[in-house]
Design an enzyme around this catalytic site. Structure first.
Site, PDB file in Angstrom:
ATOM      1  N   THR A 182     -10.873   2.823  -7.032  1.00 37.01           N
ATOM      2  CA  THR A 182     -11.222   3.402  -8.345  1.00 37.01           C
ATOM      3  C   THR A 182     -12.357   4.394  -8.098  1.00 37.01           C
ATOM      4  OG1 THR A 182     -12.661   1.472  -8.674  1.00 37.01           O
ATOM      5  CG2 THR A 182     -10.543   1.455  -9.809  1.00 37.01           C
ATOM      6  N   CYS A 217     -50.754  -7.803 -21.122  1.00 33.70           N
ATOM      7  CA  CYS A 217     -50.714  -7.597 -19.664  1.00 33.70           C
ATOM      8  C   CYS A 217     -49.674  -6.584 -19.194  1.00 33.70           C
ATOM      9  CB  CYS A 217     -50.459  -8.925 -18.947  1.00 33.70           C
ATOM     10  SG  CYS A 217     -51.818 -10.065 -19.164  1.00 33.70           S
ATOM     11  N   TYR A 256     -37.214 -13.517 -17.488  1.00 38.61           N
ATOM     12  CA  TYR A 256     -37.244 -12.090 -17.857  1.00 38.61           C
ATOM     13  C   TYR A 256     -35.893 -11.404 -17.674  1.00 38.61           C
ATOM     14  CZ  TYR A 256     -42.200 -13.060 -17.243  1.00 38.61           C
ATOM     15  OH  TYR A 256     -43.441 -13.622 -17.316  1.00 38.61           O
ATOM     16  N   THR A 270     -12.990  -2.559  -9.158  1.00 38.38           N
ATOM     17  CA  THR A 270     -14.063  -2.461 -10.139  1.00 38.38           C
ATOM     18  C   THR A 270     -13.642  -1.477 -11.237  1.00 38.38           C
ATOM     19  OG1 THR A 270     -15.664  -2.915  -8.410  1.00 38.38           O
ATOM     20  CG2 THR A 270     -16.510  -1.892 -10.417  1.00 38.38           C
ATOM     21  N   ASP A 317       0.861  -1.190   0.000  1.00 39.57           N
ATOM     22  CA  ASP A 317       0.000   0.000   0.000  1.00 39.57           C
ATOM     23  C   ASP A 317       0.890   1.231   0.000  1.00 39.57           C
ATOM     24  OD1 ASP A 317      -3.284   0.206   0.836  1.00 39.57           O
ATOM     25  OD2 ASP A 317      -2.102   2.072   0.855  1.00 39.57           O
ATOM     26  N   ARG A 351     -33.072 -12.136 -19.648  1.00 41.44           N
ATOM     27  CA  ARG A 351     -32.200 -12.381 -20.783  1.00 41.44           C
ATOM     28  C   ARG A 351     -32.373 -11.213 -21.751  1.00 41.44           C
ATOM     29  NH1 ARG A 351     -32.616 -15.786 -25.434  1.00 41.44           N
ATOM     30  NH2 ARG A 351     -30.597 -16.721 -25.896  1.00 41.44           N
TER      31      ARG A 351
HETATM   32  N1  LIG Z   1     -15.476  -1.931  -0.505  1.00 38.43           N
HETATM   33  C1  LIG Z   1     -16.195  -2.912  -1.046  1.00 38.43           C
HETATM   34  O1  LIG Z   1     -17.081  -3.497  -0.406  1.00 38.43           O
HETATM   35  C2  LIG Z   1     -15.917  -3.368  -2.437  1.00 38.43           C
HETATM   36  C3  LIG Z   1     -16.569  -4.518  -2.915  1.00 38.43           C
HETATM   37  C4  LIG Z   1     -16.298  -4.949  -4.196  1.00 38.43           C
HETATM   38  C5  LIG Z   1     -15.432  -4.225  -5.009  1.00 38.43           C
HETATM   39  N2  LIG Z   1     -14.833  -3.105  -4.540  1.00 38.43           N
HETATM   40  C6  LIG Z   1     -13.883  -2.413  -5.421  1.00 38.43           C
HETATM   41  O2  LIG Z   1     -12.572  -2.729  -5.012  1.00 38.43           O
HETATM   42  C7  LIG Z   1     -11.710  -1.618  -5.142  1.00 38.43           C
HETATM   43  C8  LIG Z   1     -11.109  -1.271  -3.801  1.00 38.43           C
HETATM   44  O3  LIG Z   1     -12.153  -0.897  -2.929  1.00 38.43           O
HETATM   45  P1  LIG Z   1     -11.864  -0.637  -1.393  1.00 38.43           P
HETATM   46  O4  LIG Z   1     -13.177  -0.312  -0.776  1.00 38.43           O
HETATM   47  O5  LIG Z   1     -11.051  -1.735  -0.857  1.00 38.43           O
HETATM   48  O6  LIG Z   1     -10.984   0.720  -1.508  1.00 38.43           O
HETATM   49  P2  LIG Z   1     -10.212   1.474  -0.346  1.00 38.43           P
HETATM   50  O7  LIG Z   1     -10.229   2.914  -0.706  1.00 38.43           O
HETATM   51  O8  LIG Z   1     -10.697   1.043   0.980  1.00 38.43           O
HETATM   52  O9  LIG Z   1      -8.721   0.908  -0.496  1.00 38.43           O
HETATM   53  C9  LIG Z   1      -7.891   1.193  -1.560  1.00 38.43           C
HETATM   54  C10 LIG Z   1      -6.457   1.091  -1.060  1.00 38.43           C
HETATM   55  O10 LIG Z   1      -5.592   1.227  -2.169  1.00 38.43           O
HETATM   56  C11 LIG Z   1      -4.446   1.923  -1.699  1.00 38.43           C
HETATM   57  N3  LIG Z   1      -3.717   2.441  -2.848  1.00 38.43           N
HETATM   58  C12 LIG Z   1      -3.956   3.518  -3.612  1.00 38.43           C
HETATM   59  N4  LIG Z   1      -3.016   3.673  -4.550  1.00 38.43           N
HETATM   60  C13 LIG Z   1      -2.158   2.657  -4.389  1.00 38.43           C
HETATM   61  C14 LIG Z   1      -0.964   2.267  -5.062  1.00 38.43           C
HETATM   62  N5  LIG Z   1      -0.503   2.957  -6.106  1.00 38.43           N
HETATM   63  N6  LIG Z   1      -0.333   1.160  -4.634  1.00 38.43           N
HETATM   64  C15 LIG Z   1      -0.797   0.460  -3.594  1.00 38.43           C
HETATM   65  N7  LIG Z   1      -1.909   0.788  -2.909  1.00 38.43           N
HETATM   66  C16 LIG Z   1      -2.572   1.861  -3.307  1.00 38.43           C
HETATM   67  C17 LIG Z   1      -5.030   2.985  -0.789  1.00 38.43           C
HETATM   68  O11 LIG Z   1      -4.062   3.544   0.070  1.00 38.43           O
HETATM   69  C18 LIG Z   1      -6.082   2.176  -0.056  1.00 38.43           C
HETATM   70  O12 LIG Z   1      -5.560   1.588   1.101  1.00 38.43           O
HETATM   71  C19 LIG Z   1     -12.562  -0.506  -5.748  1.00 38.43           C
HETATM   72  O13 LIG Z   1     -12.434  -0.525  -7.142  1.00 38.43           O
HETATM   73  C20 LIG Z   1     -13.961  -0.897  -5.340  1.00 38.43           C
HETATM   74  O14 LIG Z   1     -14.928  -0.360  -6.245  1.00 38.43           O
HETATM   75  C21 LIG Z   1     -15.047  -2.666  -3.263  1.00 38.43           C
END
Ligand SMILES: NC(=O)c1ccc[n+]([C@@H]2O[C@H](COP(=O)([O-])OP(=O)(O)OC[C@H]3O[C@@H](n4cnc5c(N)ncnc54)[C@H](O)[C@@H]3O)[C@@H](O)[C@H]2O)c1
Length: 438
Positions: free
Chosen positions: A86, A268, A257, A124, A30, A259
């Site tokens: 993201t 209806c 429903y 995502t 991180d 597809r």
């Molecule tokens: N939170 C959820 O429940 C969930 C569920 C499914 C999918 N997602 C997707 O997963 C992804 C992450 O979500 P999250 O909630 O864990 O995000 P978050 O913001 O909690 O964590 C992201 C982490 O990435 C780190 N980071 C940023 N730039 C970095 C780099 N260059 N190198 C290393 N680490 C870096 C940040 O410091 C942070 O700790 C997103 O795309 C989100 O849409 C989230």
């Protein structure tokens, strides 16, 4: 397995702890030194049921380590999961800065490695991101090509905050979109023990799947709430209504429903939806989502019409006219609407529907055609094969196997079929092919 995880947020921290618990050796990366410090001390940077105990356990056992050194993490592992954020930009688009930064750094680290490494994106991202944005950075910075030095995949994450460890252990399925079978074979063993199916697919499908699932969840919530507001305004118990709605596993909570295909119609759905919206108007209940359903349905007809007109083909043969297979009911059939639009645009149209042949029609349906749709009745032909052979463009609006066979047999290379129903075995077609929304 030795696994690197990039981004120790909700997704990364849970995945890291669970993978370490499952016996893998995990290196978390991180950019936030505070998160790394916490993890080094055995504390999880997130609040989730069970995560503190699990993190402490796997850190103490030496199975989860952290670093800010991407090169070190990549060199020691064969598989990376990228879980960086993201977030939305002000215009709603995705900020891919963190993903692109990580992809460049992983690429640089791969440059000095002899062993094969698989990169799995779990953040995502919009369809196309992995191939159009991540892959070029990996190749450019590593000097390697996909499939030779590394593999690439996208795996949507389905966990929900608050229940994430339970969700990690009980996902609905594991879906991995990979660049090759080799990549899928590398990821599969990590998730094989989970009590669900492992599905290998292509990367674009896996990327879109995550959006489709989240949009579906959002639509379900808004649907229940709109039914709730209308029921409340009419003194009806919406909790009981929706409880019963969900009891029906045949038509409601089922693949029925769901597809992609042509617009809905018939006697209806349009009628009852209009009545429901009128009730809402009377009750001053604003239901924007349900109010958007009919315009969206009309848009599906328009979409098909736009394609036909843009194709420049003037001789069109329509196979199907009733609103679905196995009926001669033409009321509110979207194929009738499409036919009328085509006639209005001066298209040379012929129509065949085995259930709607004037020679065979009786009673109310014959009268309906003669009184309400004489302009359509004149275009009906009995012989499907001649209709197909005469057409530059065939619009297939019914999925009956014998009609599909007619198209397979009679549509030649210089013809095109516009498929409104999603026919199976498209590889047997000799003609050009276009799906209405696929
Ligand atoms: N939170 C959820 O429940 C969930 C569920 C499914 C999918 N997602 C997707 O997963 C992804 C992450 O979500 P999250 O909630 O864990 O995000 P978050 O913001 O909690 O964590 C992201 C982490 O990435 C780190 N980071 C940023 N730039 C970095 C780099 N260059 N190198 C290393 N680490 C870096 C940040 O410091 C942070 O700790 C997103 O795309 C989100 O849409 C989230």
């Amino acid at each position: 397995m030795n696994i690197a995880i990039f981004g120790m947020g909700y997704v990364g921290a849970v995945s890291a702890a669970c993978l370490a618990r499952d016996g893998h050796h995990v290196i978390g990366v991180d950019v936030d030194p505070g998160k790394l410090d916490l993890l080094r001390k055995g504390h999880s940077p997130i609040v989730e049921e069970g995560i503190q105990e699990l993190t402490a356990d796997v850190v103490t056992k030496g199975r989860l380590q952290v670093t800010d050194d991407v090169g070190e993490a990549i060199r020691q592992t064969a598989l990376s999961f990228v879980c960086v954020g993201t977030p939305s930009q002000p215009n709603g688009s995705q900020d891919l800065g963190a993903i692109e930064h990580v992809a460049s750094q992983i690429g640089e680290a791969l440059a000095g490695m002899d062993s094969y490494h698989v990169v799995v994106i779990r953040s995502t991202v919009r369809p196309g991101t992995v191939i159009d944005r991540v892959l070029p950075l990996l190749e450019q910075h590593s000097g390697k090509t996909l499939g030779e030095g590394f593999g690439l995949a996208f795996q949507p994450e389905f966990l929900r905050e608050g229940t994430s460890i339970r969700d990690y252990d009980n996902p609905p399925f594991t879906v991995v979109g990979g660049d090759s079978q080799r990549t899928l074979d590398c990821v599969k063993p990590v998730f094989e023990h989970l009590p669900c199916e492992f599905v290998g697919t292509d990367i674009g499908t896996a990327e879109m799947l995550k959006y489709a699932c989240n949009a579906f969840h959002a639509v379900k919530i808004v649907f229940a709430n709109e039914i709730g507001r209308l029921s409340q305004s009419m003194g009806v118990d919406s909790l009981e209504v929706m409880r019963l709605v969900t009891q029906d596993k045949q038509l409601n909570i089922s693949p029925a429903y769901l597809r992609p295909g042509f617009a809905f119609g018939g006697s209806c759905l349009p009628k009852d939806l209009r009545a429901l919206l009128y009730m809402a108007k009377e009750q001053d209940a604003d239901l924007p989502m349900l109010g958007g359903v009919i315009p969206s349905n009309q848009q599906q007809v328009q979409h098909a019409l736009d394609y036909i007109l843009a194709s420049g083909k003037r001789r069109v043969g329509m196979v199907g006219l009733s609103f679905k297979s196995g009926t001669d009911d033409l009321r509110e059939s979207p194929l009738v609407t499409l036919a009328e639009q085509l006639i209005g645009k001066g298209i040379d149209l012929q129509i065949h529907d085995p259930n709607v042949q004037l020679s065979r029609l009786i009673g109310a349906n014959r009268r309906y055609i003669e009184e309400k749709l004489p302009h359509i009745g004149r275009l009906l032909v009995d012989d499907c094969s001649t209709l197909i052979q005469d057409a530059e463009l065939v619009v297939l609006g019914l999925s009956d196997a014998h009609l599909v066979e007619q198209v397979v047999t009679h549509a030649g290379e210089d013809q095109t079929v516009l498929d409104l129903v999603g026919i199976p075995g498209r590889d047997r077609l000799r003609c050009g092919y276009r799906g209405v929304c696929w």
